[in-house]
Design a protein around this motif. Structure first.
Motif, PDB file in Angstrom:
ATOM      1  N   PRO A 172       1.347  12.698  -6.820  1.00  0.00           N
ATOM      2  CA  PRO A 172       2.492  12.160  -7.582  1.00  0.00           C
ATOM      3  C   PRO A 172       2.523  10.632  -7.617  1.00  0.00           C
ATOM      4  CG  PRO A 172       3.188  13.877  -6.046  1.00  0.00           C
ATOM      5  CD  PRO A 172       1.778  13.530  -5.697  1.00  0.00           C
ATOM      6  N   VAL A 173       2.021  10.001  -6.554  1.00  0.00           N
ATOM      7  CA  VAL A 173       2.047   8.538  -6.479  1.00  0.00           C
ATOM      8  C   VAL A 173       0.983   7.927  -7.379  1.00  0.00           C
ATOM      9  CG1 VAL A 173       1.751   6.544  -4.950  1.00  0.00           C
ATOM     10  CG2 VAL A 173       3.002   8.559  -4.154  1.00  0.00           C
ATOM     11  N   THR A 174      -0.231   8.444  -7.312  1.00  0.00           N
ATOM     12  CA  THR A 174      -1.327   7.874  -8.102  1.00  0.00           C
ATOM     13  C   THR A 174      -1.118   8.062  -9.599  1.00  0.00           C
ATOM     14  OG1 THR A 174      -2.581   9.924  -7.781  1.00  0.00           O
ATOM     15  CG2 THR A 174      -3.014   8.113  -6.256  1.00  0.00           C
ATOM     16  N   GLY A 175      -0.247   8.990  -9.995  1.00  0.00           N
ATOM     17  CA  GLY A 175       0.050   9.137 -11.410  1.00  0.00           C
ATOM     18  C   GLY A 175       0.745   7.920 -11.994  1.00  0.00           C
ATOM     19  N   ARG A 176       1.563   7.245 -11.173  1.00  0.00           N
ATOM     20  CA  ARG A 176       2.260   6.034 -11.638  1.00  0.00           C
ATOM     21  C   ARG A 176       1.600   4.764 -11.113  1.00  0.00           C
ATOM     22  NH1 ARG A 176       8.374   4.152  -9.916  1.00  0.00           N
ATOM     23  NH2 ARG A 176       8.335   2.126 -10.955  1.00  0.00           N
ATOM     24  N   PHE A 177       1.057   4.835  -9.909  1.00  0.00           N
ATOM     25  CA  PHE A 177       0.436   3.658  -9.285  1.00  0.00           C
ATOM     26  C   PHE A 177      -1.057   3.938  -9.086  1.00  0.00           C
ATOM     27  CE2 PHE A 177       4.854   3.844  -7.864  1.00  0.00           C
ATOM     28  CZ  PHE A 177       5.305   2.576  -8.211  1.00  0.00           C
ATOM     29  N   PRO A 178      -1.867   3.674 -10.098  1.00  0.00           N
ATOM     30  CA  PRO A 178      -3.298   4.002  -9.981  1.00  0.00           C
ATOM     31  C   PRO A 178      -4.000   3.121  -8.956  1.00  0.00           C
ATOM     32  CG  PRO A 178      -2.867   2.744 -11.981  1.00  0.00           C
ATOM     33  CD  PRO A 178      -1.532   3.070 -11.395  1.00  0.00           C
ATOM     34  N   LYS A 179      -5.092   3.653  -8.424  1.00  0.00           N
ATOM     35  CA  LYS A 179      -5.926   2.876  -7.515  1.00  0.00           C
ATOM     36  C   LYS A 179      -6.763   1.877  -8.304  1.00  0.00           C
ATOM     37  CE  LYS A 179      -6.681   6.705  -4.275  1.00  0.00           C
ATOM     38  NZ  LYS A 179      -7.737   7.462  -3.562  1.00  0.00           N
ATOM     39  N   ARG A 180      -7.335   0.947  -7.578  1.00  0.00           N
ATOM     40  CA  ARG A 180      -8.330   0.089  -8.189  1.00  0.00           C
ATOM     41  C   ARG A 180      -9.609   0.890  -8.374  1.00  0.00           C
ATOM     42  NH1 ARG A 180      -7.645  -5.599  -4.813  1.00  0.00           N
ATOM     43  NH2 ARG A 180      -5.579  -6.143  -5.637  1.00  0.00           N
ATOM     44  N   SER A 181     -10.361   0.547  -9.397  1.00  0.00           N
ATOM     45  CA  SER A 181     -11.568   1.316  -9.691  1.00  0.00           C
ATOM     46  C   SER A 181     -12.727   0.380  -9.955  1.00  0.00           C
ATOM     47  CB  SER A 181     -11.345   2.230 -10.898  1.00  0.00           C
ATOM     48  OG  SER A 181     -10.978   1.478 -12.037  1.00  0.00           O
ATOM     49  N   GLY A 182     -13.900   0.806  -9.519  1.00  0.00           N
ATOM     50  CA  GLY A 182     -15.128   0.080  -9.779  1.00  0.00           C
ATOM     51  C   GLY A 182     -15.913   0.743 -10.881  1.00  0.00           C
ATOM     52  N   ASP A 197       5.040  -3.576   9.658  1.00  0.00           N
ATOM     53  CA  ASP A 197       3.996  -3.584  10.689  1.00  0.00           C
ATOM     54  C   ASP A 197       2.652  -3.137  10.116  1.00  0.00           C
ATOM     55  OD1 ASP A 197       3.004  -4.057  13.218  1.00  0.00           O
ATOM     56  OD2 ASP A 197       3.451  -2.047  13.946  1.00  0.00           O
ATOM     57  N   GLY A 198       2.365  -3.539   8.871  1.00  0.00           N
ATOM     58  CA  GLY A 198       1.090  -3.236   8.246  1.00  0.00           C
ATOM     59  C   GLY A 198       0.931  -1.800   7.778  1.00  0.00           C
ATOM     60  N   ARG A 199       1.990  -1.023   7.811  1.00  0.00           N
ATOM     61  CA  ARG A 199       1.883   0.392   7.472  1.00  0.00           C
ATOM     62  C   ARG A 199       1.954   0.632   5.965  1.00  0.00           C
ATOM     63  NH1 ARG A 199       4.422   0.361  12.421  1.00  0.00           N
ATOM     64  NH2 ARG A 199       3.670   1.910  13.909  1.00  0.00           N
ATOM     65  N   VAL A 200       1.417   1.775   5.571  1.00  0.00           N
ATOM     66  CA  VAL A 200       1.586   2.272   4.209  1.00  0.00           C
ATOM     67  C   VAL A 200       3.024   2.760   4.062  1.00  0.00           C
ATOM     68  CG1 VAL A 200       0.784   4.009   2.551  1.00  0.00           C
ATOM     69  CG2 VAL A 200      -0.839   2.918   4.106  1.00  0.00           C
ATOM     70  N   LEU A 201       3.623   2.584   2.885  1.00  0.00           N
ATOM     71  CA  LEU A 201       4.981   3.078   2.673  1.00  0.00           C
ATOM     72  C   LEU A 201       5.042   4.584   2.918  1.00  0.00           C
ATOM     73  CD1 LEU A 201       6.187   1.057  -0.466  1.00  0.00           C
ATOM     74  CD2 LEU A 201       6.386   0.496   1.953  1.00  0.00           C
ATOM     75  N   ARG A 202       6.196   5.067   3.354  1.00  0.00           N
ATOM     76  CA  ARG A 202       6.300   6.449   3.807  1.00  0.00           C
ATOM     77  C   ARG A 202       6.557   7.443   2.683  1.00  0.00           C
ATOM     78  NH1 ARG A 202       9.913   7.245   8.170  1.00  0.00           N
ATOM     79  NH2 ARG A 202      10.356   5.049   8.554  1.00  0.00           N
ATOM     80  N   GLN A 250       0.829  -1.195   0.000  1.00  0.00           N
ATOM     81  CA  GLN A 250       0.000   0.000   0.000  1.00  0.00           C
ATOM     82  C   GLN A 250       0.865   1.247   0.000  1.00  0.00           C
ATOM     83  OE1 GLN A 250      -2.454  -0.813   3.465  1.00  0.00           O
ATOM     84  NE2 GLN A 250      -4.165  -1.355   2.139  1.00  0.00           N
ATOM     85  N   LEU A 251       0.465   2.222  -0.830  1.00  0.00           N
ATOM     86  CA  LEU A 251       1.240   3.436  -1.012  1.00  0.00           C
ATOM     87  C   LEU A 251       0.445   4.649  -0.534  1.00  0.00           C
ATOM     88  CD1 LEU A 251       2.467   2.711  -4.652  1.00  0.00           C
ATOM     89  CD2 LEU A 251       3.444   1.914  -2.497  1.00  0.00           C
ATOM     90  N   PRO A 252       1.133   5.767  -0.256  1.00  0.00           N
ATOM     91  CA  PRO A 252       0.414   6.975   0.171  1.00  0.00           C
ATOM     92  C   PRO A 252      -0.539   7.467  -0.914  1.00  0.00           C
ATOM     93  CG  PRO A 252       2.763   7.160   0.641  1.00  0.00           C
ATOM     94  CD  PRO A 252       2.599   5.944  -0.206  1.00  0.00           C
ATOM     95  N   ASP A 253      -1.689   7.956  -0.503  1.00  0.00           N
ATOM     96  CA  ASP A 253      -2.707   8.441  -1.437  1.00  0.00           C
ATOM     97  C   ASP A 253      -2.409   9.901  -1.770  1.00  0.00           C
ATOM     98  OD1 ASP A 253      -4.901   8.883  -2.968  1.00  0.00           O
ATOM     99  OD2 ASP A 253      -6.382   8.321  -1.461  1.00  0.00           O
ATOM    100  N   ARG A 254      -1.407  10.103  -2.635  1.00  0.00           N
ATOM    101  CA  ARG A 254      -0.986  11.441  -3.033  1.00  0.00           C
ATOM    102  C   ARG A 254      -0.907  11.521  -4.549  1.00  0.00           C
ATOM    103  NH1 ARG A 254       4.048  12.295   1.245  1.00  0.00           N
ATOM    104  NH2 ARG A 254       2.845  11.907   3.162  1.00  0.00           N
TER     105      ARG A 254
END
Length: 471
Positions: free
Chosen positions: A149-159, A334-339, A143-147
């Motif tokens: 610059p990140v979502t431009g390369r790593f898109p979310k899943r979509s319904g 420890d289950g965290r999102v990457l920083r 899981q990555l930060p919801d920002r």
């Protein structure tokens, strides 16, 4: 009369501004010479020595993986806590962030690739099967930060209506079963699937390896790629495949030929494989019975040398890759999102996490070698991680004192806290994380953690029609 003990010790580290650049006892695995060589190879050495030299930044990034719950300044405090009395820099978090960006991801990738690889000796238990080193392909999501610059390369899943959840990174690794050492790794956007990343790792296979993989890796092109390296494979087939029986074998398995799409000048690319069809029945103590059919595809076509039942039992070793991911995601992270909030920094962070993981596995392998016949399944990754963190905070074991020893403080902690030889099977409760946006799997898993006794009955298909039971 008040009694007290006085403990004095000598701390040896690098000189001057390089002093904070260490990883405690793990520095003997990721040593100064190795880091300097990698920096020189990747042309990442600083032109002039600043307060944050490139070597120090590398160790700082690795320390970020060791102390995932700590801020930049807190991690810097861990690196310098044991260096009392030295004139050390106290950089701001923004300075550390800019230093990371200047360094880039390539040095961390090369550092990991240098440490990556199988670690088991020939005599190590749980690694070799019929003279072959068992390895496993598998993938997971980080899981990555919801920002932006990140979502431009790593898109979310979509319904059908909207996007949901966190941006996800797909991580695929080739793992040595028995030791859970990472031989190779690739990662990128989650939308690309596991197979394209696994294909990029085929060149790390060797002729003495037996590859285990789940149903998502049964594509004919991937299996032919494994076969071309000289390695063997045992892969679970997807339910959609309907192989044609060519030759029946005495143990109930059969030979068939898989064909790739026609290519001009290459034909259909036929590959002869052996198919094992089995029914797996799992009976739980609460009365629940789960029964499913397995279809395994293997390049080991001789039933006398490699009986079907032994191959079905061996296939469970594929779960060693899942244990590897549990160590990374549940123990290190420890289950965290990457920083990191930028794609380039995310690449650097993941390579750093994998490097620290592999360094800990090297330490565990050294400890197991010290006690012949010890199965590495009994060595706790959590114990190794906590011991390594303590060594960083106290700045202990940075440089070997006197004669180099195979087992240090981390190794002794592992050997003093061995896991039981045979642990009770435990079915883990599936629950939502506090930050998860996914709907729960209603009534599919127990709501609370429960202990069960497993009864397994394997039924190998005889003549492809009726099951013949084997207990």
């Amino acid at each position: 009369m008040l009694e007290k003990s006085v403990i004095t010790r000598t701390i040896e580290t690098a000189r001057g501004v390089f002093a904070p650049g260490h990883l405690g006892e793990l520095t003997q695995i990721v040593d100064f010479a190795l880091v300097d060589a990698v920096l020189e190879e990747t042309r990442a050495l600083q032109r002039r020595v600043r307060l944050l030299p490139a070597r120090v930044v590398v160790y700082f990034i690795l320390a970020l993986a060791l102390f995932e719950d700590c801020s930049y300044r807190a991690v810097w405090g861990k690196l310098t806590a044991g260096l009392v009395g030295l004139p050390l820099a106290s950089p701001h978090a923004s300075s550390l962030s800019r230093a990371r960006r200047r360094l880039g991801a390539k040095p961390l990738r090369v550092l990991f690739e240098t440490l990556a690889g199988a670690v088991a000796a020939r005599s190590a238990p749980g690694v070799w099967w019929c003279g072959m080193r068992t390895v496993a392909f598998d993938g997971t999501g980080l899981q990555l930060p919801d920002r932006a610059p990140v979502t431009g390369r790593f898109p979310k899943r979509s319904g059908a209506v909207r996007e949901f959840g966190y941006p996800l990174m797909r991580l695929v690794t080739l793992v040595e079963t028995g030791t859970r050492a990472i031989i190779a790794a690739a990662f990128g956007p989650e939308s690309d699937g596991e197979l394209p990343y696994a294909i990029r790792l085929l060149d790390r296979l060797e002729a003495n390896m037996l590859v285990l993989a789940d149903a998502g890796f049964d594509a004919i092109g991937f299996l032919r790629g494994i076969h071309a390296t000289g390695a063997q494979f045992l892969v679970r087939s997807s339910a959609t495949r309907r192989p044609l029986v060519q030759d029946r074998l005495p143990d109930g398995s059969y030979l068939t030929r898989l064909s790739a799409p026609y290519r001009t000048g290459h034909g259909y690319g036929l590959l002869t494989v052996r198919v094992i069809e089995a029914w797996i029945t799992v009976k739980l103590a609460d009365g629940t019975v789960r029964r499913e059919q397995w279809r395994l595809i293997t390049s080991l076509t001789d039933p006398a040398l490699h009986p079907a039942r032994r191959l079905v039992t061996l296939y469970h070793e594929r779960w060693q890759a899942e244990t590897c991911y549990a160590s990374v995601k549940a123990t290190l992270l420890d289950g965290r999102v990457l920083r990191s909030g930028h794609p380039a920094d995310l690449d650097q962070e993941v390579w750093g996490i994998l490097t620290v993981y592999q360094a800990l596995i090297h330490t565990a392998a050294d400890a197991a070698t010290h006690r012949p016949g010890l199965d590495m399944d009994r060595l706790s990754f959590t114990v190794a991680l906590n011991a390594a963190r303590d060594q960083v905070t106290t700045a202990s074991g940075i440089l070997p004192s006197g004669t180099a020893q195979l087992v240090g403080t981390i190794g002794r902690a592992l050997l003093d806290n061995l896991l039981p030889t045979h642990r009770r099977q435990r079915l883990k409760a599936r629950s939502l994380k506090s930050h998860s946006k996914y709907a729960p799997n209603t009534a599919q898993h127990p709501a609370t953690a429960q202990t069960y006794t497993f009864h397994t009955e394997i039924a190998i298909m005889e003549k492809g029609l009726a099951p013949r039971s084997h207990r």
